[in-house]
Design a protein around this motif. Structure first.
Motif, short mmCIF file in Angstrom:
data_model
loop_
_atom_site.label_atom_id
_atom_site.label_comp_id
_atom_site.label_asym_id
_atom_site.label_seq_id
_atom_site.Cartn_x
_atom_site.Cartn_y
_atom_site.Cartn_z
N PHE A 70 2.58 27.02 44.53
CA PHE A 70 1.71 27.38 45.65
C PHE A 70 2.49 28.01 46.80
CE2 PHE A 70 -0.09 23.67 43.47
CZ PHE A 70 -1.22 24.28 42.96
N ALA A 71 2.03 29.19 47.22
CA ALA A 71 2.64 29.87 48.36
C ALA A 71 2.53 28.99 49.59
CB ALA A 71 1.94 31.21 48.60
N GLY A 72 3.59 28.90 50.33
CA GLY A 72 3.60 28.07 51.53
C GLY A 72 4.13 26.67 51.29
N MET A 73 3.94 26.16 50.10
CA MET A 73 4.52 24.85 49.77
C MET A 73 5.90 25.04 49.16
SD MET A 73 1.51 22.47 48.20
CE MET A 73 2.45 20.96 48.23
N ASP A 74 6.04 26.06 48.37
CA ASP A 74 7.30 26.36 47.69
C ASP A 74 7.86 25.09 47.03
OD1 ASP A 74 7.37 29.17 48.47
OD2 ASP A 74 7.74 28.41 50.49
N THR A 75 9.16 24.96 47.01
CA THR A 75 9.81 23.76 46.47
C THR A 75 10.19 22.87 47.64
OG1 THR A 75 10.66 24.93 44.54
CG2 THR A 75 11.81 22.93 45.17
N TYR A 76 9.89 21.57 47.52
CA TYR A 76 10.24 20.64 48.59
C TYR A 76 10.81 19.36 47.98
CZ TYR A 76 5.71 18.40 47.60
OH TYR A 76 4.65 17.78 47.00
N ALA A 77 11.37 18.52 48.84
CA ALA A 77 11.95 17.25 48.39
C ALA A 77 11.27 16.11 49.12
CB ALA A 77 13.45 17.22 48.66
N ILE A 78 11.07 15.03 48.38
CA ILE A 78 10.55 13.79 48.97
C ILE A 78 11.66 12.74 48.87
CG2 ILE A 78 8.88 11.92 48.75
CD1 ILE A 78 6.90 13.90 47.61
#
Length: 146
Positions: A70-78
């Motif tokens: 998803f554009a805007g979320m990209d890759t993230y870390a929790i």
């Protein structure tokens, strides 16, 4: 001796469990933790980071990398289970760990760090805010499916 941050290995499980059981008043047993760790040991999206001082595990966090389409979320870390052994708190160990987490997350292509923290961990919340995390207007929902 200097504080060292590194990825955990199977031999570190008991130290991680002891630390997290102490910090979060949990009751995780070693076998369960070893079994779960074994399932993710070769997955670069599951990183157990530990801080070691004089061969003792004094800090820990679990980093989960979430790639999205998803554009805007990209890759993230929790992050979860971020903690420092009580007798080593207020020595900038948590900040040093968050710096290491940020470095790892950037290497993994993350654009964002997220974490959840129990409401009773007020001192930890101050640390997170000092590091630049912002509390967002959200609720953490849970549904037990067992």
């Amino acid at each position: 001796m200097a504080l060292e941050f590194r990825r955990a290995n199977i031999d570190d499980i008991e130290g991680i469990v002891d630390l997290c059981n102490e910090c979060f008043k949990e009751n995780t047993d070693y076998k369960y933790a070893r079994d779960v760790f074994q399932k993710t040991i070769n997955d670069d999206n599951h990183i157990y980071l530990i801080g070691v001082l004089d061969r003792e595990i004094v800090a820990h966090t679990k980093i989960t990398i979430i790639p999205t389409i998803f554009a805007g979320m990209d890759t993230y870390a929790i992050l979860n289970h971020a903690c420092v052994k009580r007798k080593y708190r207020r020595k900038n160990i948590a900040t040093k760990m968050l710096i290491e987490v940020q470095k790892i997350a950037k290497e993994q292509g993350c654009v964002d760090l997220k974490l959840w923290s129990m409401n009773f961990r007020k001192a930890a919340h101050k640390c997170y805010k000092h590091f630049g995390f912002k509390a967002i207007n959200a609720k953490f929902f849970r549904k037990n499916i067992l």
